[in-house]
Design an enzyme around this catalytic site. Structure first.
Site, PDB file in Angstrom:
ATOM      1  N   HIS A  99       0.805  -1.205   0.000  1.00  0.00           N
ATOM      2  CA  HIS A  99       0.000   0.000   0.000  1.00  0.00           C
ATOM      3  C   HIS A  99       0.848   1.269   0.000  1.00  0.00           C
ATOM      4  O   HIS A  99       0.386   2.324  -0.423  1.00  0.00           O
ATOM      5  CB  HIS A  99      -0.923   0.032   1.228  1.00  0.00           C
ATOM      6  N   HIS A 124       5.568   6.904   6.445  1.00  0.00           N
ATOM      7  CA  HIS A 124       5.262   6.358   5.131  1.00  0.00           C
ATOM      8  C   HIS A 124       4.822   7.483   4.207  1.00  0.00           C
ATOM      9  O   HIS A 124       4.690   8.636   4.629  1.00  0.00           O
ATOM     10  CB  HIS A 124       4.181   5.273   5.236  1.00  0.00           C
ATOM     11  N   HIS A 126       2.523   9.002   0.593  1.00  0.00           N
ATOM     12  CA  HIS A 126       1.348   8.931  -0.278  1.00  0.00           C
ATOM     13  C   HIS A 126       1.575   9.800  -1.510  1.00  0.00           C
ATOM     14  O   HIS A 126       2.213  10.847  -1.446  1.00  0.00           O
ATOM     15  CB  HIS A 126       0.091   9.422   0.452  1.00  0.00           C
ATOM     16  N   GLU A 130      -2.652  13.494   0.432  1.00  0.00           N
ATOM     17  CA  GLU A 130      -4.014  13.157   0.839  1.00  0.00           C
ATOM     18  C   GLU A 130      -4.760  14.410   1.293  1.00  0.00           C
ATOM     19  O   GLU A 130      -5.906  14.630   0.907  1.00  0.00           O
ATOM     20  CB  GLU A 130      -3.968  12.101   1.940  1.00  0.00           C
ATOM     21  N   HIS A 143       3.745  10.946   6.136  1.00  0.00           N
ATOM     22  CA  HIS A 143       3.050  10.807   7.415  1.00  0.00           C
ATOM     23  C   HIS A 143       3.980  10.159   8.435  1.00  0.00           C
ATOM     24  O   HIS A 143       4.457   9.043   8.228  1.00  0.00           O
ATOM     25  CB  HIS A 143       1.791   9.939   7.270  1.00  0.00           C
ATOM     26  N   THR A 211      -6.131   7.225   7.513  1.00  0.00           N
ATOM     27  CA  THR A 211      -6.577   7.411   6.130  1.00  0.00           C
ATOM     28  C   THR A 211      -6.607   6.095   5.360  1.00  0.00           C
ATOM     29  O   THR A 211      -6.793   6.090   4.149  1.00  0.00           O
ATOM     30  CB  THR A 211      -5.673   8.421   5.390  1.00  0.00           C
TER      31      THR A 211
END
Length: 261
Positions: A99, A124, A126, A130, A143, A211
């Site tokens: 992910h 991690h 994204h 987001e 994050h 999230t």
């Protein structure tokens, strides 16, 4: 007591009540193990719009009232303290969990929020960001996930914008696994999460959720205003692995967002 102090105190009281309700809840790690039993993703039938239907454990993704991420707008100027961060060196422990790219952090590094200590567990990435600010998003978002002894979470969100190559990310990027697999430890490389932070640390503060499934509403969100630069090549390397791993923004509903100044 002025309005800014009242707003801050109101937020502290609200998050304190929420934290106290977590004693009977699963820990972040056990929740992660539980959710991994149900397959989810970012497109198609397993995408964010369907998370709430994939498992009873994911109901909050659909029914929750404090979901994240959000579009940050009309933030209220409040009397927020400067962030107190004490990050130490950690061996590079990195994983592609299917992910995102996640770096698991050695114990002993802390964020202090509302006179409570939160330990850094992992960070991690994204793509795209987001959270949005006034409807605008960034190429990526980092994050940093922290947890208190009471079980409440604090996540620092950092926007990553396209610019100069950022050497602080290079060891992570060079070790980035291209395919899902087990954690690998690169013992001869130490990292310090402080190197990933922007110089200015004014921030937005609001109460929200994870999230990703199970979307638990247990998170104090600290979204830093100043983005950090990384190069287009660094962005593209992540995009080649995860073309889209961002949940769309959720309704703010009756929540308010505070901002430091």
């Amino acid at each position: 007591m002025d309005r800014r102090q009242l707003l801050r105190n109101g937020f502290v009281a609200a998050t304190g009540l929420a934290a106290s309700s977590l004693f009977g809840c699963k820990s972040l790690l056990s929740a992660s193990k539980e959710k991994d039993k149900t397959s989810w993703g970012y497109i198609g039938k397993e995408g964010p719009e369907n998370w709430g239907n994939l498992s009873p454990d994911f109901n909050t993704c659909q029914l929750g009232n404090n979901q994240s991420p959000i579009n940050i707008k009309s933030a209220v100027d409040a009397d927020l303290p400067k962030l107190k961060i004490n990050y130490k060196n950690s061996p590079l422990r990195i994983i592609n969990n299917g992910h995102t790219i996640q770096v698991n952090y050695q114990s002993g590094s802390n964020l202090f929020l509302n006179d409570e200590s939160y330990e850094l567990l992992q960070f991690h990435f994204h793509h795209p960001s987001e959270h949005k600010v006034e409807g605008e998003f960034f190429p990526m978002e980092l994050h940093l996930v922290h947890k208190s002894q009471k079980g409440s979470l604090a996540v620092i969100g950092i926007f990553l914008k396209q610019g100069q190559e950022n050497s602080a990310f290079q060891n992570i990027w060079q070790a980035m696994p291209l395919k899902q697999g087990n954690e690998k430890t690169i013992s001869d490389i130490n990292i310090n999460a402080s190197d990933l932070l922007p110089k200015e640390q004014d921030y937005y503060l609001y109460y929200g959720s994870l999230t990703t499934p199970p979307c638990s509403e247990t998170v104090n969100w600290i979204v830093l205003k100043e983005p950090v630069e990384i190069s287009s090549q660094q962005v593209q390397k992540f995009v080649n692995i995860f073309p889209n791993n961002a949940r769309p923004v959720q309704q703010t509903k009756r929540r308010f967002v505070l901002e430091s100044s």
